[in-house]
Design a protein around this motif. Sequence first.
Motif, mmCIF file in Angstrom:
data_model
loop_
_atom_site.group_PDB
_atom_site.id
_atom_site.type_symbol
_atom_site.label_atom_id
_atom_site.label_comp_id
_atom_site.label_asym_id
_atom_site.label_seq_id
_atom_site.Cartn_x
_atom_site.Cartn_y
_atom_site.Cartn_z
ATOM 1 N N HIS A 105 0.843 -1.194 0.000
ATOM 2 C CA HIS A 105 0.000 0.000 0.000
ATOM 3 C C HIS A 105 0.880 1.246 0.000
ATOM 4 N N ILE A 106 0.436 2.250 -0.722
ATOM 5 C CA ILE A 106 1.087 3.551 -0.684
ATOM 6 C C ILE A 106 0.005 4.612 -0.539
ATOM 7 N N GLY A 107 0.207 5.503 0.425
ATOM 8 C CA GLY A 107 -0.739 6.585 0.655
ATOM 9 C C GLY A 107 -0.137 7.907 0.235
ATOM 10 N N LEU A 108 -0.885 8.652 -0.558
ATOM 11 C CA LEU A 108 -0.433 9.947 -1.059
ATOM 12 C C LEU A 108 -1.558 10.959 -0.903
ATOM 13 N N TYR A 109 -1.200 12.200 -0.565
ATOM 14 C CA TYR A 109 -2.180 13.271 -0.637
ATOM 15 C C TYR A 109 -1.531 14.456 -1.345
ATOM 16 N N ARG A 110 -2.370 15.317 -1.896
ATOM 17 C CA ARG A 110 -1.863 16.457 -2.646
ATOM 18 C C ARG A 110 -1.758 17.674 -1.743
ATOM 19 N N ASP A 111 -0.557 18.225 -1.619
ATOM 20 C CA ASP A 111 -0.370 19.445 -0.837
ATOM 21 C C ASP A 111 -1.254 20.545 -1.423
ATOM 22 N N PRO A 112 -2.112 21.178 -0.588
ATOM 23 C CA PRO A 112 -3.063 22.155 -1.136
ATOM 24 C C PRO A 112 -2.420 23.400 -1.725
ATOM 25 N N GLU A 113 -1.182 23.695 -1.335
ATOM 26 C CA GLU A 113 -0.521 24.894 -1.848
ATOM 27 C C GLU A 113 0.358 24.588 -3.059
ATOM 28 N N LEU A 115 0.409 21.549 -4.638
ATOM 29 C CA LEU A 115 -0.239 20.519 -5.456
ATOM 30 C C LEU A 115 0.676 19.328 -5.731
ATOM 31 N N VAL A 116 1.779 19.237 -5.000
ATOM 32 C CA VAL A 116 2.720 18.129 -5.152
ATOM 33 C C VAL A 116 2.252 16.954 -4.293
ATOM 34 N N PRO A 117 2.250 15.716 -4.823
ATOM 35 C CA PRO A 117 1.864 14.562 -4.012
ATOM 36 C C PRO A 117 2.833 14.350 -2.847
ATOM 37 N N VAL A 118 2.273 14.132 -1.662
ATOM 38 C CA VAL A 118 3.059 13.906 -0.453
ATOM 39 C C VAL A 118 2.751 12.509 0.074
ATOM 40 N N GLU A 119 3.789 11.731 0.325
ATOM 41 C CA GLU A 119 3.603 10.366 0.821
ATOM 42 C C GLU A 119 3.349 10.384 2.321
ATOM 43 N N TYR A 120 2.297 9.682 2.758
ATOM 44 C CA TYR A 120 2.037 9.571 4.193
ATOM 45 C C TYR A 120 2.054 8.123 4.681
ATOM 46 N N TYR A 121 2.123 7.161 3.752
ATOM 47 C CA TYR A 121 2.150 5.758 4.167
ATOM 48 C C TYR A 121 2.793 4.927 3.079
ATOM 49 N N LEU A 122 3.618 3.960 3.495
ATOM 50 C CA LEU A 122 4.214 3.019 2.543
ATOM 51 C C LEU A 122 4.488 1.714 3.254
ATOM 52 N N LYS A 123 3.940 0.632 2.735
ATOM 53 C CA LYS A 123 4.196 -0.704 3.267
ATOM 54 C C LYS A 123 4.301 -1.657 2.097
ATOM 55 N N ALA A 141 -6.212 10.586 -13.348
ATOM 56 C CA ALA A 141 -6.737 11.919 -13.670
ATOM 57 C C ALA A 141 -5.606 12.849 -14.087
ATOM 58 N N THR A 142 -4.984 13.540 -13.140
ATOM 59 C CA THR A 142 -3.832 14.389 -13.493
ATOM 60 C C THR A 142 -2.592 13.565 -13.779
ATOM 61 N N GLY A 143 -2.519 12.371 -13.192
ATOM 62 C CA GLY A 143 -1.359 11.509 -13.384
ATOM 63 C C GLY A 143 -0.251 11.734 -12.378
ATOM 64 N N HIS A 144 -0.349 12.789 -11.569
ATOM 65 C CA HIS A 144 0.762 13.118 -10.678
ATOM 66 C C HIS A 144 0.919 12.102 -9.540
ATOM 67 N N SER A 145 -0.189 11.664 -8.952
ATOM 68 C CA SER A 145 -0.089 10.683 -7.867
ATOM 69 C C SER A 145 0.433 9.350 -8.379
ATOM 70 N N ALA A 146 -0.055 8.926 -9.530
ATOM 71 C CA ALA A 146 0.414 7.661 -10.102
ATOM 72 C C ALA A 146 1.902 7.733 -10.422
ATOM 73 N N ALA A 147 2.336 8.849 -11.008
ATOM 74 C CA ALA A 147 3.750 9.003 -11.335
ATOM 75 C C ALA A 147 4.597 9.013 -10.073
ATOM 76 N N ALA A 148 4.111 9.683 -9.013
ATOM 77 C CA ALA A 148 4.850 9.722 -7.747
ATOM 78 C C ALA A 148 4.930 8.336 -7.117
ATOM 79 N N ALA A 149 3.831 7.579 -7.194
ATOM 80 C CA ALA A 149 3.837 6.226 -6.630
ATOM 81 C C ALA A 149 4.836 5.331 -7.354
ATOM 82 N N LEU A 150 4.880 5.411 -8.673
ATOM 83 C CA LEU A 150 5.840 4.607 -9.432
ATOM 84 C C LEU A 150 7.272 5.020 -9.118
ATOM 85 N N SER A 151 7.522 6.309 -8.974
ATOM 86 C CA SER A 151 8.863 6.778 -8.617
ATOM 87 C C SER A 151 9.275 6.236 -7.252
#
Length: 215
Positions: A105-113, A115-123, A141-151
């Motif tokens: 599992h990987i948890g990501l949220y988008r910083d409201p200011e 808009l960069v994905p921020v990781e909050y969980y990884l197992k 959608a935007t692709g940013h979270s998916a790209a961050a997760a793959l990175s």
Amino acid sequence: MTEMPLPDSVTLIRHPLVQHKLTLLRQKATSTGEFRRLAREISLLMAYELTRDLPLQMTEIETPLESMQAPILSGKKLCIVSILRAGDGILEGMLDLVPSARVGHIGLYRDPETLVPVEYYLKLPEDVAERLVIVVDPMLATGHSAAAALSRLKQAGAEQLRFACLLAAPEGVSVLTRAHPEVPVFTCAVDRELDDHAYIRPGLGDAGDRLYGTK
């Protein structure tokens, strides 16, 4: 749905059952329970496409009549990594088909200011580098979270990666394939566009909310 030319790394799953169930999934009147069931059924069907080239090896078995050489999967089993929370709606269907797969599992949220994905969980499994890793999220959608997760998975040592989603927007496909051109992407549809709120149009709404009955 858009008729945009897709990169070679993107596979559009056109199976009639997948497309039929996706149409039911999109409908506003589809209940939470029905939405969850359909997502699970579609993801199981998607898993056939995602795993069609898994390597096999021969082993000797005994049938009720005689011994024979028969094929079984070779090497380490799969690892399916869900992007929280909505990714779990696809995870379960794939586990129905491949119950021995490891799960991350990987948890990501988008910083409201920013808009960069921020990781909050990884197992992840310790041997993730030795497995084929399928990353799942219902919407690209935007692709940013998916790209961050793959990175992040690459940083953890994963080398064999695939990404699977129910729906994609052209913008998300462009972002993801530019960031990770070697990663195969599997989707059931590429819709027209993103709106000003980063919702896929015509889409199916917020997949997480529809899966779990939240708003």
